[in-house]
Design an enzyme around this catalytic site. Structure first.
Site, PDB file in Angstrom:
ATOM      1  CG  LEU A 255      16.426  -0.754  34.801  1.00  0.00           C
ATOM      2  CD1 LEU A 255      16.663  -0.774  36.307  1.00  0.00           C
ATOM      3  CD2 LEU A 255      17.735  -0.533  34.054  1.00  0.00           C
TER       4      LEU A 255
ATOM      5  CD  GLU B  14       9.724   0.950  38.226  1.00  0.00           C
ATOM      6  OE1 GLU B  14       9.247   2.045  38.630  1.00  0.00           O
ATOM      7  OE2 GLU B  14      10.203   0.086  38.982  1.00  0.00           O
TER       8      GLU B  14
ATOM      9  CB  ALA C 113      12.179   4.523  36.092  1.00  0.00           C
TER      10      ALA C 113
ATOM     11  CB  ILE D 171       9.733  -6.460  30.398  1.00  0.00           C
ATOM     12  CG1 ILE D 171       9.519  -5.364  31.447  1.00  0.00           C
ATOM     13  CG2 ILE D 171      10.753  -7.486  30.864  1.00  0.00           C
ATOM     14  CD1 ILE D 171      10.717  -4.470  31.689  1.00  0.00           C
TER      15      ILE D 171
ATOM     16  CG  HIS E 135      13.532  -2.317  -2.269  1.00  0.00           C
ATOM     17  ND1 HIS E 135      14.789  -2.068  -1.790  1.00  0.00           N
ATOM     18  CD2 HIS E 135      13.471  -3.662  -2.512  1.00  0.00           C
ATOM     19  CE1 HIS E 135      15.474  -3.200  -1.718  1.00  0.00           C
ATOM     20  NE2 HIS E 135      14.701  -4.178  -2.154  1.00  0.00           N
TER      21      HIS E 135
ATOM     22  N   GLY F 132       7.923   1.656  -4.587  1.00  0.00           N
ATOM     23  CA  GLY F 132       6.627   1.200  -4.092  1.00  0.00           C
ATOM     24  C   GLY F 132       6.695  -0.129  -3.382  1.00  0.00           C
TER      25      GLY F 132
ATOM     26  CD  GLU G   6      20.933  -1.875  26.794  1.00  0.00           C
ATOM     27  OE1 GLU G   6      21.688  -1.171  27.477  1.00  0.00           O
ATOM     28  OE2 GLU G   6      20.380  -2.893  27.232  1.00  0.00           O
TER      29      GLU G   6
ATOM     30  CD  GLU H  90      18.210  12.339  21.322  1.00  0.00           C
ATOM     31  OE1 GLU H  90      17.748  12.754  20.247  1.00  0.00           O
ATOM     32  OE2 GLU H  90      18.045  11.164  21.729  1.00  0.00           O
TER      33      GLU H  90
END
Length: 387
Positions: free
Chosen positions: A130, A132, A135, A162, A346, A348, A371, A375
């Site tokens: 989906l 791009e 997009a 992808i 933890h 260092g 997904e 925002e």
């Protein structure tokens, strides 16, 4: 069961058994290899096949097509337990599930037998094309095009980011492409099934990420890529609607990955604090660090309740879009915070790649982006609250 991983009291025995089975699998089969997978950025094919044999890859899908016939709450638990150890492995199952949902909901019987069954059984790996370069969140802005020449669909364009693409197990990619212009002047978008060996379909460069390093991610290119007419998925022009219908489910599953990171960060922090000594005593006695653990435990419990609620709503067949966005937003942001605090605890050692807390830090950040960014989730939640 440890008090830092207490199950909701209403969880059934079957779900508790699934959790224990997946936890054993993750600890035995994934944890010993997690550092190597991260360093080499290689896909865990043996682990994938084992997950398929155990029924994890197809758990919430129909047995008729090779699935396990389980519910979505069970699949959330699977992803949570896998991500607790290695989020990249869990993401492979999550991304495969997105493709499976499209094929399951909109595919013909022939398409399901050819393309759905192998990915549910773990013999192949599916991916969805989906995103791009221009997009991402704006899915309607895709530029990849498909034209029908009277016999075949011919695809031209490019995809990026992808997951599960270019693996040696093959498997289909379901891509969205512009197939014309609607009456209102907007793009007509349709979904297509492209087998991995299709002429004109090429995997581009492997993308390097700050997290999910064992989850293979590529650019994809389509140049005069011809597929049979019957590889149109569902109705022409329904592609965007089909994909958007899966997004809320995807947000629950991303939230499950985040919960796994949150839980893993908590468990590793508790273990380290009990064994690490400073100034003559175990650092578990330092109140400042105790407060960090208290926050992690509280946030893990809250995220688990939110995600299990959203999954249960989906299983019940009632609307769950707002709950999915809330769960994804909360779980992903708290996973990032927990990973940060675990690294701080933890000291260092936390910045050393051989320690899981360091690897989880990069994994957690990815979850705030995919997904739908945080925002975007806030926009969705606010829109629903103000309706």
């Amino acid at each position: 069961m440890s008090t830092i991983h207490r199950l909701p009291h209403w969880l059934g025995e079957e779900h508790a058994m699934i959790r224990e089975a997946v936890r054993r699998f993750a600890d035995k089969e994934i944890a010993p290899h997690s550092e190597e997978l991260w360093e080499q950025e290689t896909f865990p094919y043996d682990i994938w096949r084992q997950a398929g044999e155990l029924g994890f890859t197809g758990l919430p899908y129909a047995e008729q097509w090779g699935g396990g016939g389980g519910d979505w709450l069970s699949f959330v638990i699977v992803l949570e337990e896998l991500a607790r150890v290695d989020c990249a492995v869990a993401n492979a199952l999550m991304a495969n599930s997105t493709v499976a949902s499209l094929l399951s909901n909109y595919g013909t019987s022939t398409q399901k037998d050819l393309y759905l069954r192998p990915i549910l059984e773990g013999r192949q790996i599916g991916s969805i094309g989906l995103s791009e370069p221009d997009a991402g969140s704006d899915a309607a802005n895709i530029a990849t095009r498909a034209r029908f020449d009277g016999e075949r669909w011919v695809i031209d364009g490019a995809k990026t980011f992808i997951s599960n693409s270019g693996t040696e197990l093959g498997g289909p990619v379901v891509i969205a492409a512009v197939t014309g212009t609607r009456a209102d002047g907007k793009k007509e978008i349709s979904n297509f099934i492209v087998p991995s060996d299709t002429t004109g379909y090429q995997t581009g460069r492997k993308l390097r990420k700050i997290g999910w390093r064992a989850s293979i991610t590529h650019e994809l290119f389509f140049e005069n890529c011809a597929i049979p007419a019957e590889n149109l998925l569902g109705e022409r022009g329904a592609g965007l609607r089909q994909t958007l219908a899966q997004i809320s489910t995807g947000r629950i599953l991303i939230g499950a990955l985040a919960l796994g990171i949150l839980q893993g960060s908590l468990e590793r922090s508790v273990e380290y604090m009990k064994t690490r000594r400073a100034f003559g005593r175990a650092i578990a006695e330092f109140q400042g660090l105790q407060f960090k653990v208290a926050d992690m435990a509280t946030h893990a419990h809250a995220a688990r309740l939110m995600l299990y609620d959203a999954a249960t709503l989906k299983d019940s067949g009632v609307p769950f879009d707002m709950q999915a966005s809330q769960a994804k937003l909360f779980a992903s942001e708290q996973a990032m915070q927990a990973a940060h605090q675990a690294l701080q605890i933890h000291g260092g050692y936390g910045v050393m790649a051989e320690y899981p807390v360091a690897r989880a830090f990069g994994d957690a950040k990815v979850l705030e982006i995919v997904e739908g960014t945080s925002e975007i989730q806030r926009m969705i939640i606010a829109r629903a609250a103000l309706a």
